[in-house]
Enzyme design. Structure first.
Site, PDB file in Angstrom:
ATOM      1  N   ASP A  67       0.908  -1.129  -0.019  1.00 15.65           N
ATOM      2  CA  ASP A  67       0.094  -0.063  -0.046  1.00 15.65           C
ATOM      3  C   ASP A  67       0.907   1.179  -0.095  1.00 15.65           C
ATOM      4  O   ASP A  67       2.024   1.035   0.216  1.00 15.65           O
ATOM      5  CB  ASP A  67      -0.937  -0.015   1.389  1.00 15.65           C
ATOM      6  CG  ASP A  67      -0.218  -0.348   2.441  1.00 15.65           C
ATOM      7  OD1 ASP A  67       1.006  -0.371   2.753  1.00 15.65           O
ATOM      8  OD2 ASP A  67      -0.881  -0.817   3.555  1.00 15.65           O
ATOM      9  N   ASN A 136      -7.547  -2.436  14.064  1.00 20.32           N
ATOM     10  CA  ASN A 136      -8.932  -2.882  13.808  1.00 20.32           C
ATOM     11  C   ASN A 136      -9.104  -4.094  12.745  1.00 20.32           C
ATOM     12  O   ASN A 136      -9.977  -4.292  12.284  1.00 20.32           O
ATOM     13  CB  ASN A 136     -10.071  -1.742  13.013  1.00 20.32           C
ATOM     14  CG  ASN A 136      -8.980  -1.277  11.861  1.00 20.32           C
ATOM     15  OD1 ASN A 136      -8.024  -1.939  11.394  1.00 20.32           O
ATOM     16  ND2 ASN A 136      -9.419  -0.193  11.315  1.00 20.32           N
ATOM     17  N   HIS A 138      -7.344  -4.483  10.263  1.00 23.15           N
ATOM     18  CA  HIS A 138      -6.760  -4.104   8.725  1.00 23.15           C
ATOM     19  C   HIS A 138      -5.632  -4.795   8.142  1.00 23.15           C
ATOM     20  O   HIS A 138      -4.701  -5.155   8.964  1.00 23.15           O
ATOM     21  CB  HIS A 138      -6.891  -2.570   8.275  1.00 23.15           C
ATOM     22  CG  HIS A 138      -5.693  -1.801   8.586  1.00 23.15           C
ATOM     23  ND1 HIS A 138      -5.807  -0.754   9.215  1.00 23.15           N
ATOM     24  CD2 HIS A 138      -4.329  -1.822   8.563  1.00 23.15           C
ATOM     25  CE1 HIS A 138      -5.013  -0.113   9.604  1.00 23.15           C
ATOM     26  NE2 HIS A 138      -3.619  -1.146   9.287  1.00 23.15           N
ATOM     27  N   GLU A 143      -9.757  -1.768   5.270  1.00 28.51           N
ATOM     28  CA  GLU A 143     -10.618  -1.440   6.441  1.00 28.51           C
ATOM     29  C   GLU A 143     -11.491  -2.203   6.677  1.00 28.51           C
ATOM     30  O   GLU A 143     -12.036  -2.696   5.692  1.00 28.51           O
ATOM     31  CB  GLU A 143     -10.627   0.124   6.603  1.00 28.51           C
ATOM     32  CG  GLU A 143      -9.622   0.950   6.328  1.00 28.51           C
ATOM     33  CD  GLU A 143      -8.855   1.206   7.622  1.00 28.51           C
ATOM     34  OE1 GLU A 143      -8.631   0.227   8.593  1.00 28.51           O
ATOM     35  OE2 GLU A 143      -8.192   2.293   7.914  1.00 28.51           O
TER      36      GLU A 143
HETATM   37  C1  GLP Z   1      -0.514   0.680   8.706  1.00 30.05           C
HETATM   38  C2  GLP Z   1      -0.080  -0.090   7.152  1.00 30.05           C
HETATM   39  C3  GLP Z   1      -0.252  -1.790   7.483  1.00 30.05           C
HETATM   40  C4  GLP Z   1       0.311  -1.928   8.767  1.00 30.05           C
HETATM   41  C5  GLP Z   1      -0.508  -1.429   9.912  1.00 30.05           C
HETATM   42  C6  GLP Z   1       0.056  -1.709  11.269  1.00 30.05           C
HETATM   43  O1  GLP Z   1      -1.682   1.159   8.715  1.00 30.05           O
HETATM   44  N1  GLP Z   1      -0.950   0.227   6.219  1.00 30.05           N
HETATM   45  O2  GLP Z   1       0.332  -2.473   6.358  1.00 30.05           O
HETATM   46  O3  GLP Z   1       0.344  -3.534   8.806  1.00 30.05           O
HETATM   47  O4  GLP Z   1      -0.270   0.014   9.913  1.00 30.05           O
HETATM   48  O5  GLP Z   1       1.264  -0.941  11.682  1.00 30.05           O
HETATM   49  P1  GLP Z   1       2.324  -1.339  12.751  1.00 30.05           P
HETATM   50  O6  GLP Z   1       3.072  -2.309  12.522  1.00 30.05           O
HETATM   51  O7  GLP Z   1       3.121   0.073  13.034  1.00 30.05           O
HETATM   52  O8  GLP Z   1       1.271  -1.718  14.078  1.00 30.05           O
END
Ligand code: GLP
Length: 241
Positions: A67, A136, A138, A143
């Site tokens: 992404d 959440n 995702h 989402e």
């Molecule tokens: C972001 C990314 C995700 C990632 C998530 C969790 O929103 N788009 O791909 O897995 O956050 O991030 P973290 O590892 O910092 O908790």
């Protein structure tokens, strides 16, 4: 599904890096799906160490990131392109033109997403896809929604995601409100999937995603339907499992 609880963040990172290093070693010209966020930083560090030790090479690897924020230039220090350059690409021998991140600077969402989906197909599809987990549920930026989106698309980020990611921006107003992300269908078509999660704040969502019902309210729960998934969490994230 293989579900592994590692002692701590470092052990989770090493175990996850070993899965990726093993995949690259046995499939040197593979297509890797990569992820951003705080969780994979340690595992990218382990892969860099393996490369520096001369036991791992990315020279024939192609990569596609999950992404990118819509509206951020690749040079922006919170863009996912910048993150990947900083944490992995600039430290190993992957060919720059074989690394792909959705084009957040492209204002035409439909064109950007269609081009990305086509590039993945032209590369032969995803081999091993790495995923982190949002609070959440995702994955990528898919989402919670009424259904599972199939292909790469433009999403409006939820309040929960904007709040969680605001820690990395100067102010919450600077967090982009939209992103381009692979769809759930794109991710599910990967041959293998590796999920990492760390910390007590992920314990509830790890339990719901991998031991609760499959529902688009918890996008990661769909991974229970994938035939080849490895989930590696640290003790805190695995506390309810
Ligand atoms: C972001 C990314 C995700 C990632 C998530 C969790 O929103 N788009 O791909 O897995 O956050 O991030 P973290 O590892 O910092 O908790």
């Amino acid at each position: 599904m293989k579900f592994i609880i590692a002692e701590d963040y470092d052990a989770m990172s090493r175990a996850a890096a070993n899965v990726i290093a093993g995949y690259v070693t046995s499939h040197p010209d593979c297509v890797l799906g990569l992820a951003t966020g705080s969780t994979p930083i340690g595992l990218y560090g382990c892969l860099v160490k393996d490369y520096e030790a001369g036991v791992l090479s990315f020279k024939d690897v192609t990569s596609f990131n999950l992404d990118e924020y819509r509206g951020l230039d690749p040079q922006h220090d919170q863009s996912y392109r910048y993150f990947m350059e900083h944490n992995l690409f600039s430290h190993v021998d992957i060919e720059a033109d074989r690394t792909h991140v959705p084009d957040g600077a492209c204002p035409d969402a439909q064109a950007a997403c269609a081009a990305y989906e086509q590039a993945i197909a032209e590369a032969g599809g995803l081999g091993l896809q790495l995923l982190g987990l949002g609070h959440n549920g995702h994955i990528g930026f898919n989402e919670p929604a009424p259904d599972f989106p199939k292909y790469t698309h433009c999403v409006t980020l939820t309040e929960s995601t904007i709040n969680a990611n605001s820690r990395l921006f100067d102010s919450i107003d600077d967090v982009p409100r939209e992103a381009y992300t692979m769809g759930i269908g794109t991710i599910m078509a990967a041959k293998e999937i590796l999920v990492v999660a760390s910390g007590a704040d992920k314990a509830d969502i790890v339990h719901r995603a991998f031991f609760g019902p499959v529902t688009p309210d918890v996008p990661a729960s769909v991974l229970q339907f994938h035939p080849n998934v490895t989930v590696i969490v640290d003790k805190e994230a695995g506390a309810l499992c």
